[in-house]
Design a protein around this motif. Structure first.
Motif, PDB file in Angstrom:
ATOM      1  N   VAL A 158      37.630   1.472 105.048  1.00 34.48           N
ATOM      2  CA  VAL A 158      38.641   1.355 103.989  1.00 34.48           C
ATOM      3  C   VAL A 158      39.989   1.859 104.494  1.00 34.48           C
ATOM      4  CG1 VAL A 158      39.335   2.276 101.732  1.00 34.48           C
ATOM      5  CG2 VAL A 158      37.010   1.415 102.064  1.00 34.48           C
ATOM      6  N   GLU A 159      39.986   2.971 105.183  1.00 35.58           N
ATOM      7  CA  GLU A 159      41.224   3.535 105.735  1.00 35.58           C
ATOM      8  C   GLU A 159      41.844   2.578 106.760  1.00 35.58           C
ATOM      9  OE1 GLU A 159      44.354   5.761 105.744  1.00 35.58           O
ATOM     10  OE2 GLU A 159      42.654   6.326 104.500  1.00 35.58           O
ATOM     11  N   SER A 160      41.016   1.968 107.583  1.00 38.84           N
ATOM     12  CA  SER A 160      41.483   1.009 108.582  1.00 38.84           C
ATOM     13  C   SER A 160      42.129  -0.208 107.918  1.00 38.84           C
ATOM     14  CB  SER A 160      40.301   0.574 109.461  1.00 38.84           C
ATOM     15  OG  SER A 160      40.657  -0.510 110.264  1.00 38.84           O
ATOM     16  N   ILE A 161      41.513  -0.722 106.871  1.00 37.86           N
ATOM     17  CA  ILE A 161      42.065  -1.872 106.144  1.00 37.86           C
ATOM     18  C   ILE A 161      43.395  -1.485 105.489  1.00 37.86           C
ATOM     19  CG2 ILE A 161      41.708  -3.507 104.246  1.00 37.86           C
ATOM     20  CD1 ILE A 161      38.650  -3.162 104.783  1.00 37.86           C
ATOM     21  N   ALA A 162      43.447  -0.316 104.887  1.00 40.00           N
ATOM     22  CA  ALA A 162      44.681   0.149 104.246  1.00 40.00           C
ATOM     23  C   ALA A 162      45.813   0.236 105.268  1.00 40.00           C
ATOM     24  CB  ALA A 162      44.450   1.506 103.573  1.00 40.00           C
ATOM     25  N   GLU A 163      45.523   0.732 106.457  1.00 44.72           N
ATOM     26  CA  GLU A 163      46.529   0.816 107.524  1.00 44.72           C
ATOM     27  C   GLU A 163      47.005  -0.578 107.933  1.00 44.72           C
ATOM     28  OE1 GLU A 163      48.232   3.420 108.954  1.00 44.72           O
ATOM     29  OE2 GLU A 163      47.335   4.453 107.242  1.00 44.72           O
ATOM     30  N   LYS A 164      46.071  -1.520 108.038  1.00 45.23           N
ATOM     31  CA  LYS A 164      46.442  -2.898 108.392  1.00 45.23           C
ATOM     32  C   LYS A 164      47.372  -3.485 107.337  1.00 45.23           C
ATOM     33  CE  LYS A 164      42.491  -4.467 111.064  1.00 45.23           C
ATOM     34  NZ  LYS A 164      41.856  -3.630 111.774  1.00 45.23           N
ATOM     35  N   ILE A 165      47.054  -3.262 106.082  1.00 44.99           N
ATOM     36  CA  ILE A 165      47.900  -3.786 104.998  1.00 44.99           C
ATOM     37  C   ILE A 165      49.289  -3.164 105.078  1.00 44.99           C
ATOM     38  CG2 ILE A 165      48.239  -3.862 102.491  1.00 44.99           C
ATOM     39  CD1 ILE A 165      45.147  -4.008 102.232  1.00 44.99           C
ATOM     40  N   LYS A 166      49.344  -1.849 105.279  1.00 42.98           N
ATOM     41  CA  LYS A 166      50.633  -1.147 105.347  1.00 42.98           C
ATOM     42  C   LYS A 166      51.469  -1.587 106.540  1.00 42.98           C
ATOM     43  CE  LYS A 166      48.931   3.185 103.425  1.00 42.98           C
ATOM     44  NZ  LYS A 166      48.606   4.566 103.777  1.00 42.98           N
ATOM     45  N   ASN A 167      50.819  -1.792 107.700  1.00 38.81           N
ATOM     46  CA  ASN A 167      51.535  -2.058 108.939  1.00 38.81           C
ATOM     47  C   ASN A 167      51.788  -3.536 109.220  1.00 38.81           C
ATOM     48  OD1 ASN A 167      51.649   0.700 109.488  1.00 38.81           O
ATOM     49  ND2 ASN A 167      49.659   0.667 110.488  1.00 38.81           N
ATOM     50  N   SER A 168      51.294  -4.411 108.367  1.00 41.68           N
ATOM     51  CA  SER A 168      51.481  -5.846 108.562  1.00 41.68           C
ATOM     52  C   SER A 168      52.579  -6.357 107.640  1.00 41.68           C
ATOM     53  CB  SER A 168      50.181  -6.594 108.251  1.00 41.68           C
ATOM     54  OG  SER A 168      49.155  -6.177 109.113  1.00 41.68           O
ATOM     55  N   GLN A 169      53.220  -7.407 108.076  1.00 41.89           N
ATOM     56  CA  GLN A 169      54.231  -8.037 107.228  1.00 41.89           C
ATOM     57  C   GLN A 169      53.574  -8.857 106.126  1.00 41.89           C
ATOM     58  OE1 GLN A 169      57.489 -10.023 109.177  1.00 41.89           O
ATOM     59  NE2 GLN A 169      57.228  -8.791 111.003  1.00 41.89           N
ATOM     60  N   SER A 170      52.333  -9.298 106.397  1.00 39.61           N
ATOM     61  CA  SER A 170      51.641 -10.101 105.397  1.00 39.61           C
ATOM     62  C   SER A 170      50.129  -9.972 105.539  1.00 39.61           C
ATOM     63  CB  SER A 170      52.037 -11.570 105.525  1.00 39.61           C
ATOM     64  OG  SER A 170      51.640 -12.078 106.779  1.00 39.61           O
ATOM     65  N   CYS A 171      49.444 -10.276 104.441  1.00 42.66           N
ATOM     66  CA  CYS A 171      47.992 -10.348 104.411  1.00 42.66           C
ATOM     67  C   CYS A 171      47.625 -11.570 103.581  1.00 42.66           C
ATOM     68  CB  CYS A 171      47.391  -9.089 103.805  1.00 42.66           C
ATOM     69  SG  CYS A 171      45.594  -9.176 103.614  1.00 42.66           S
ATOM     70  N   VAL A 172      47.010 -12.556 104.213  1.00 42.12           N
ATOM     71  CA  VAL A 172      46.642 -13.792 103.537  1.00 42.12           C
ATOM     72  C   VAL A 172      45.133 -13.794 103.331  1.00 42.12           C
ATOM     73  CG1 VAL A 172      46.636 -16.319 103.690  1.00 42.12           C
ATOM     74  CG2 VAL A 172      48.586 -15.018 104.561  1.00 42.12           C
ATOM     75  N   VAL A 173      44.714 -14.082 102.105  1.00 41.01           N
ATOM     76  CA  VAL A 173      43.297 -14.131 101.761  1.00 41.01           C
ATOM     77  C   VAL A 173      42.845 -15.587 101.852  1.00 41.01           C
ATOM     78  CG1 VAL A 173      41.548 -13.615 100.018  1.00 41.01           C
ATOM     79  CG2 VAL A 173      43.586 -12.163 100.212  1.00 41.01           C
ATOM     80  N   ILE A 174      41.810 -15.810 102.653  1.00 44.90           N
ATOM     81  CA  ILE A 174      41.337 -17.158 102.941  1.00 44.90           C
ATOM     82  C   ILE A 174      39.860 -17.277 102.580  1.00 44.90           C
ATOM     83  CG2 ILE A 174      40.959 -18.850 104.786  1.00 44.90           C
ATOM     84  CD1 ILE A 174      43.228 -17.297 106.327  1.00 44.90           C
ATOM     85  N   ASP A 175      39.525 -18.323 101.833  1.00 48.19           N
ATOM     86  CA  ASP A 175      38.125 -18.638 101.541  1.00 48.19           C
ATOM     87  C   ASP A 175      37.657 -19.571 102.650  1.00 48.19           C
ATOM     88  OD1 ASP A 175      35.681 -19.557 100.665  1.00 48.19           O
ATOM     89  OD2 ASP A 175      36.340 -19.953  98.617  1.00 48.19           O
ATOM     90  N   TYR A 176      36.791 -19.087 103.501  1.00 46.24           N
ATOM     91  CA  TYR A 176      36.345 -19.849 104.658  1.00 46.24           C
ATOM     92  C   TYR A 176      34.964 -20.474 104.443  1.00 46.24           C
ATOM     93  CZ  TYR A 176      33.476 -15.778 105.647  1.00 46.24           C
ATOM     94  OH  TYR A 176      32.557 -14.766 105.550  1.00 46.24           O
ATOM     95  N   LYS A 177      34.428 -20.371 103.226  1.00 46.39           N
ATOM     96  CA  LYS A 177      33.097 -20.879 102.904  1.00 46.39           C
ATOM     97  C   LYS A 177      32.995 -22.354 103.287  1.00 46.39           C
ATOM     98  CE  LYS A 177      32.543 -21.451  98.620  1.00 46.39           C
ATOM     99  NZ  LYS A 177      32.972 -20.758  97.487  1.00 46.39           N
ATOM    100  N   GLY A 178      31.970 -22.719 104.011  1.00 44.22           N
ATOM    101  CA  GLY A 178      31.756 -24.109 104.382  1.00 44.22           C
ATOM    102  C   GLY A 178      32.205 -24.452 105.782  1.00 44.22           C
ATOM    103  N   LEU A 179      32.946 -23.552 106.436  1.00 38.70           N
ATOM    104  CA  LEU A 179      33.330 -23.819 107.821  1.00 38.70           C
ATOM    105  C   LEU A 179      32.130 -23.586 108.732  1.00 38.70           C
ATOM    106  CD1 LEU A 179      36.828 -22.119 108.304  1.00 38.70           C
ATOM    107  CD2 LEU A 179      36.343 -24.518 107.850  1.00 38.70           C
ATOM    108  N   THR A 180      32.017 -24.394 109.760  1.00 38.88           N
ATOM    109  CA  THR A 180      30.960 -24.176 110.749  1.00 38.88           C
ATOM    110  C   THR A 180      31.389 -23.038 111.666  1.00 38.88           C
ATOM    111  OG1 THR A 180      31.909 -25.694 112.370  1.00 38.88           O
ATOM    112  CG2 THR A 180      30.379 -26.641 110.741  1.00 38.88           C
TER     113      THR A 180
END
Length: 170
Positions: free
Chosen positions: A13-35
């Motif tokens: 959780v701490e690692s994800i929070a740091e990524k969110i803080k230190n990134s210019q963007s965070c895009v949420v992608i539904d990848y269901k169905g990809l091989t």
């Protein structure tokens, strides 16, 4: 659940929070169905653009968003099903742009939402954001617009000097 598991989850959780803080963007992608091959291809495209692409449990991302604060849209409505998260480090638009381009040939991929430079975008507005030219293209266009008048001025000076030289010879 043991203490080790709890500590490990807290670290994630701490690692994800740091990524969110230190990134210019965070895009949420539904990848269901990809091989697996398609997902590997998408990961490669992200890696080449210096975009970090990870799959996390939605509960972990929600907890990280709570730690970061002011991220209520990372909620039970938007974080449902299998999601991957693309973090734009150098370019805020690049994760959305890559995902949108990939979705053109892989319709199972879906952009769900994004957090870009402090603003939330739903799938519809994210589609518009993904159409914005990259920073490099915008800079090239700007420099091109500066270059045109200078080139015309130099051409005009050259023509004037040639005309004066011709007049001097006659």
């Amino acid at each position: 659940m043991g203490k080790k598991a709890i500590v490990l989850k807290e670290q994630i959780v701490e690692s994800i929070a740091e990524k969110i803080k230190n990134s210019q963007s965070c895009v949420v992608i539904d990848y269901k169905g990809l091989t697996v091959e398609e997902d590997t291809e998408l990961r490669k495209k992200f890696r080449e653009a210096n975009v970090e692409y990870k799959v996390y449990k939605n509960t972990m991302v929600r907890r990280a968003a709570e730690k970061v604060g002011n991220m209520e849209k990372f909620d039970d409505v938007n974080l449902v099903g299998p999601n991957a998260f693309a973090f734009g480090v150098d370019d805020a638009i690049m994760p959305a742009k890559i995902a949108k381009d990939f979705a053109k040939t892989h319709p199972k991929l879906e952009l769900k939402m994004a957090y870009i430079e402090g603003e939330f975008y739903d799938a519809q507005s994210l589609d518009k954001v993904a159409n914005i030219p990259s920073r490099e293209v915008l800079i090239a266009k700007l420099l091109g617009s500066f270059k045109a008048p200078v080139s015309n001025f130099v051409y005009m000076l050259d023509a004037l000097s040639k005309k004066k030289a011709e007049e001097g010879q006659e």
